[in-house]
Design a protein around this motif. Sequence first.
Motif, PDB file in Angstrom:
ATOM      1  N   SER A 134      -3.349  -5.658   1.206  1.00  0.00           N
ATOM      2  CA  SER A 134      -2.838  -4.323   0.872  1.00  0.00           C
ATOM      3  C   SER A 134      -3.964  -3.297   0.759  1.00  0.00           C
ATOM      4  N   THR A 167      -6.366  -0.169   2.486  1.00  0.00           N
ATOM      5  CA  THR A 167      -6.384   0.870   3.508  1.00  0.00           C
ATOM      6  C   THR A 167      -7.692   0.724   4.275  1.00  0.00           C
ATOM      7  N   TYR A 217      -3.256   2.405   8.227  1.00  0.00           N
ATOM      8  CA  TYR A 217      -2.390   1.621   7.351  1.00  0.00           C
ATOM      9  C   TYR A 217      -1.646   0.516   8.092  1.00  0.00           C
ATOM     10  N   SER A 272      -3.710  -5.916   5.910  1.00  0.00           N
ATOM     11  CA  SER A 272      -2.331  -5.785   5.447  1.00  0.00           C
ATOM     12  C   SER A 272      -1.984  -6.855   4.415  1.00  0.00           C
ATOM     13  N   ILE A 328       1.660   4.324   1.288  1.00  0.00           N
ATOM     14  CA  ILE A 328       1.351   5.173   2.436  1.00  0.00           C
ATOM     15  C   ILE A 328       1.734   6.593   2.072  1.00  0.00           C
ATOM     16  N   TYR A 375       2.457  10.702   6.438  1.00  0.00           N
ATOM     17  CA  TYR A 375       1.292  10.104   7.100  1.00  0.00           C
ATOM     18  C   TYR A 375       1.501  10.060   8.598  1.00  0.00           C
ATOM     19  N   TYR A 398      -7.442   7.333   7.375  1.00  0.00           N
ATOM     20  CA  TYR A 398      -7.256   5.921   7.082  1.00  0.00           C
ATOM     21  C   TYR A 398      -6.221   5.340   8.027  1.00  0.00           C
ATOM     22  N   VAL A 440       0.857  -1.184   0.000  1.00  0.00           N
ATOM     23  CA  VAL A 440       0.000   0.000   0.000  1.00  0.00           C
ATOM     24  C   VAL A 440       0.894   1.236   0.000  1.00  0.00           C
TER      25      VAL A 440
END
Length: 141
Positions: free
Chosen positions: A110, A112, A38, A107, A11, A15, A36, A9
Amino acid sequence: MSDPRINSVQIPYGYVTPDFPSLHWPSGQTMETLYYLYYRKDIWRFTLYWTMIMYAVVHLVAGSWAMTMTRRVKGGVFIMFTYLAIAVLEGFISGSIVGAILGLIYSAGSFTMSTWIPFVWAVIQIFIIIMTGYSMSAMVM
């Protein structure tokens, strides 16, 4: 080059994990203002907090009802604290399990996660607890 320890993902740069509860209404929001999650630890933490809050509220209502039905004040207060202690214990165990599973699923895929998802899962857990609290619904399931 991205860090291999982080999933695929993307990020966003800079972030920062949103503060709890960080619930937002998605319509009319830009990507910069959406919240979101992550990281698995953040997903677990949000789910744990929401689950413990929901369990505490429902057990507080049930404990208050049990306390008002008890004629003795000392016994009623003991019942209330017992309900709250059970709520914290159940909420911690259930929130940890569901939060860990959600974190692994999101996760691994992948994805969010919106900050609403842990809240929704806490509500689902409460509905299951309430539903299985009745003997007939537990037999049907």
